[in-house]
Design a protein around this motif. Structure first.
Motif, PDB file in Angstrom:
ATOM      1  N   ARG A  85       1.034  -1.054   0.093  1.00  0.00           N
ATOM      2  CA  ARG A  85      -0.049   0.128   0.120  1.00  0.00           C
ATOM      3  C   ARG A  85       0.746   1.423  -0.025  1.00  0.00           C
ATOM      4  NH1 ARG A  85      -3.188   1.859   5.295  1.00  0.00           N
ATOM      5  NH2 ARG A  85      -0.879   3.187   5.712  1.00  0.00           N
ATOM      6  N   ASP A  86       2.056   0.912   0.753  1.00  0.00           N
ATOM      7  CA  ASP A  86       2.655   2.732   1.040  1.00  0.00           C
ATOM      8  C   ASP A  86       3.235   2.549  -0.583  1.00  0.00           C
ATOM      9  OD1 ASP A  86       2.010   3.025   3.587  1.00  0.00           O
ATOM     10  OD2 ASP A  86       3.585   2.400   4.172  1.00  0.00           O
ATOM     11  N   ALA A  87       3.836   1.454  -0.892  1.00  0.00           N
ATOM     12  CA  ALA A  87       4.151   1.577  -2.257  1.00  0.00           C
ATOM     13  C   ALA A  87       3.603   2.521  -3.972  1.00  0.00           C
ATOM     14  CB  ALA A  87       4.925   0.480  -3.129  1.00  0.00           C
ATOM     15  N   GLY A  88       2.004   2.031  -3.533  1.00  0.00           N
ATOM     16  CA  GLY A  88       0.800   2.791  -4.138  1.00  0.00           C
ATOM     17  C   GLY A  88       0.212   1.712  -4.959  1.00  0.00           C
ATOM     18  N   VAL A  89       0.721   0.173  -3.767  1.00  0.00           N
ATOM     19  CA  VAL A  89      -0.558  -0.159  -4.597  1.00  0.00           C
ATOM     20  C   VAL A  89      -1.661  -1.175  -3.880  1.00  0.00           C
ATOM     21  CG1 VAL A  89      -0.626  -3.119  -4.763  1.00  0.00           C
ATOM     22  CG2 VAL A  89       1.898  -1.892  -5.616  1.00  0.00           C
ATOM     23  N   ALA A  90      -2.548  -0.713  -4.471  1.00  0.00           N
ATOM     24  CA  ALA A  90      -4.368  -0.873  -3.913  1.00  0.00           C
ATOM     25  C   ALA A  90      -4.824  -2.072  -4.158  1.00  0.00           C
ATOM     26  CB  ALA A  90      -4.848   0.499  -3.831  1.00  0.00           C
ATOM     27  N   VAL A  91      -5.069  -2.841  -4.095  1.00  0.00           N
ATOM     28  CA  VAL A  91      -5.872  -4.530  -4.206  1.00  0.00           C
ATOM     29  C   VAL A  91      -7.386  -4.027  -3.910  1.00  0.00           C
ATOM     30  CG1 VAL A  91      -5.982  -6.684  -4.974  1.00  0.00           C
ATOM     31  CG2 VAL A  91      -3.967  -5.612  -4.560  1.00  0.00           C
ATOM     32  N   ILE A  92      -8.708  -4.681  -5.299  1.00  0.00           N
ATOM     33  CA  ILE A  92      -9.799  -4.380  -4.330  1.00  0.00           C
ATOM     34  C   ILE A  92     -10.397  -5.857  -4.856  1.00  0.00           C
ATOM     35  CG2 ILE A  92     -12.361  -3.325  -4.631  1.00  0.00           C
ATOM     36  CD1 ILE A  92     -11.201  -1.471  -5.301  1.00  0.00           C
ATOM     37  N   TYR A  93     -10.771  -6.970  -3.898  1.00  0.00           N
ATOM     38  CA  TYR A  93     -10.321  -8.266  -4.193  1.00  0.00           C
ATOM     39  C   TYR A  93     -12.622  -8.742  -4.870  1.00  0.00           C
ATOM     40  CZ  TYR A  93      -6.478  -9.038  -2.053  1.00  0.00           C
ATOM     41  OH  TYR A  93      -5.669  -9.484  -2.410  1.00  0.00           O
ATOM     42  N   GLN A  94     -12.431  -9.455  -5.952  1.00  0.00           N
ATOM     43  CA  GLN A  94     -13.562  -9.557  -6.467  1.00  0.00           C
ATOM     44  C   GLN A  94     -14.838  -9.673  -5.328  1.00  0.00           C
ATOM     45  OE1 GLN A  94     -13.552 -13.440  -8.444  1.00  0.00           O
ATOM     46  NE2 GLN A  94     -15.226 -13.268  -9.494  1.00  0.00           N
ATOM     47  N   GLU A  95     -14.520 -10.466  -4.190  1.00  0.00           N
ATOM     48  CA  GLU A  95     -15.730 -10.633  -3.424  1.00  0.00           C
ATOM     49  C   GLU A  95     -15.057  -9.949  -1.885  1.00  0.00           C
ATOM     50  OE1 GLU A  95     -16.004 -15.000  -2.303  1.00  0.00           O
ATOM     51  OE2 GLU A  95     -16.319 -15.284  -4.417  1.00  0.00           O
ATOM     52  N   PRO A  96     -15.641  -8.576  -1.917  1.00  0.00           N
ATOM     53  CA  PRO A  96     -14.836  -7.298  -0.598  1.00  0.00           C
ATOM     54  C   PRO A  96     -15.159  -7.503   0.830  1.00  0.00           C
ATOM     55  CG  PRO A  96     -16.164  -6.315  -1.944  1.00  0.00           C
ATOM     56  CD  PRO A  96     -16.666  -7.652  -2.576  1.00  0.00           C
ATOM     57  N   THR A  97     -14.819  -8.152   1.912  1.00  0.00           N
ATOM     58  CA  THR A  97     -15.916  -7.698   3.093  1.00  0.00           C
ATOM     59  C   THR A  97     -16.025  -6.824   3.326  1.00  0.00           C
ATOM     60  OG1 THR A  97     -13.466  -9.229   3.589  1.00  0.00           O
ATOM     61  CG2 THR A  97     -14.759  -8.702   5.217  1.00  0.00           C
ATOM     62  N   LEU A  98     -17.502  -6.699   4.134  1.00  0.00           N
ATOM     63  CA  LEU A  98     -17.950  -5.618   4.753  1.00  0.00           C
ATOM     64  C   LEU A  98     -18.394  -5.190   5.914  1.00  0.00           C
ATOM     65  CD1 LEU A  98     -20.725  -4.692   1.500  1.00  0.00           C
ATOM     66  CD2 LEU A  98     -18.772  -3.497   1.721  1.00  0.00           C
ATOM     67  N   PHE A  99     -18.377  -5.153   6.961  1.00  0.00           N
ATOM     68  CA  PHE A  99     -17.945  -4.437   8.102  1.00  0.00           C
ATOM     69  C   PHE A  99     -20.190  -4.155   8.612  1.00  0.00           C
ATOM     70  CE2 PHE A  99     -13.871  -4.579   7.055  1.00  0.00           C
ATOM     71  CZ  PHE A  99     -13.867  -5.651   7.805  1.00  0.00           C
ATOM     72  N   PRO A 100     -20.994  -4.762   8.630  1.00  0.00           N
ATOM     73  CA  PRO A 100     -21.899  -4.072   8.587  1.00  0.00           C
ATOM     74  C   PRO A 100     -22.727  -3.587   9.934  1.00  0.00           C
ATOM     75  CG  PRO A 100     -22.462  -6.565   9.168  1.00  0.00           C
ATOM     76  CD  PRO A 100     -20.772  -6.246   8.529  1.00  0.00           C
ATOM     77  N   ASP A 101     -21.887  -3.741  11.298  1.00  0.00           N
ATOM     78  CA  ASP A 101     -21.755  -2.895  12.097  1.00  0.00           C
ATOM     79  C   ASP A 101     -21.824  -1.233  12.247  1.00  0.00           C
ATOM     80  OD1 ASP A 101     -23.504  -4.514  13.109  1.00  0.00           O
ATOM     81  OD2 ASP A 101     -22.087  -5.659  13.758  1.00  0.00           O
ATOM     82  N   LEU A 102     -20.563  -0.914  10.352  1.00  0.00           N
ATOM     83  CA  LEU A 102     -20.124  -0.117  10.968  1.00  0.00           C
ATOM     84  C   LEU A 102     -20.860   1.010   8.981  1.00  0.00           C
ATOM     85  CD1 LEU A 102     -15.973  -1.075  10.611  1.00  0.00           C
ATOM     86  CD2 LEU A 102     -17.674  -0.008  12.735  1.00  0.00           C
ATOM     87  N   SER A 103     -20.623   2.189   9.393  1.00  0.00           N
ATOM     88  CA  SER A 103     -20.871   3.078   7.696  1.00  0.00           C
ATOM     89  C   SER A 103     -20.567   2.790   6.968  1.00  0.00           C
ATOM     90  CB  SER A 103     -20.777   4.661   8.337  1.00  0.00           C
ATOM     91  OG  SER A 103     -19.386   4.487   8.768  1.00  0.00           O
TER      92      SER A 103
END
Length: 181
Positions: free
Chosen positions: A117-135
């Motif tokens: 991430r600090d090198a500038g790489v961000a990955v968004i996976y096909q099945e993202p994990t969501l946190f239902p109790d958060l906004s």
């Protein structure tokens, strides 16, 4: 699976509006040579001769991926072909057994996801994990909340404003404070 390359300071979001324009990309799949809008662009990412094995099972053997700035690629193949493994090597989840990764021509070692991430790489996976109790806002910026450097506290107003702008950009009228449940 989507991955984004770009150098930006940790915990700061890139200007998504600046990258929203569409460009014409042409590429020769045999040589990796390509151009954007008719102009040759350097490789933003090169994964060269990557090898990764898990015990006796070789998941990647001599895998090479070249991505030029401003280009869009699809990574396709049968189940077990190594697509996810290759991206996890790029994301710092797995260390390659052999091969080299270059970002903007510079060799890098990505030992963990934070380093990637600090090198500038961000990955968004096909099945993202969501946190239902958060906004909505907390889910969008998970692990990248804007932090006040003086107080070391989350800047909630800035967080909600950034998410509101992103939602508007994609045509969604949602309150960033709304919980997912």
């Amino acid at each position: 699976l989507i991955f984004v390359l770009g150098r930006f300071p940790p915990r700061l979001e890139p200007d998504l509006k600046a990258s929203a324009g569409l460009r014409r990309y042409t590429s020769d799949l045999n040589t990796g040579e390509g151009s954007v809008d008719g102009h040759q662009k350097p490789c933003a990412l090169e994964m060269l001769n990557i090898r990764k094995a898990f015990g006796g099972l070789v998941a990647l053997s001599n895998a090479t991926l070249k991505v030029r700035a401003g280009s869009v690629h699809g990574l396709v193949g049968e189940n077990g072909a190594g697509k996810s493994t290759l991206i996890k090597v790029l994301a710092g989840v797995f260390r390659p057994d052999d091969g080299q990764i270059l970002l903007e021509g510079t060799p890098v070692t990505l030992d963990d996801p934070l380093q990637a991430r600090d090198a500038g790489v961000a990955v968004i996976y096909q099945e993202p994990t969501l946190f239902p109790d958060l906004s909505i806002a907390e889910n969008v910026f998970m692990g990248r909340h804007p932090i006040d450097s003086r107080t070391r506290r989350i800047q909630w107003g800035k967080l909600r404003q950034n998410v509101r702008e992103l939602l508007t950009e994609v045509g969604l009228e949602l309150d960033p404070r709304e919980r997912l449940r």
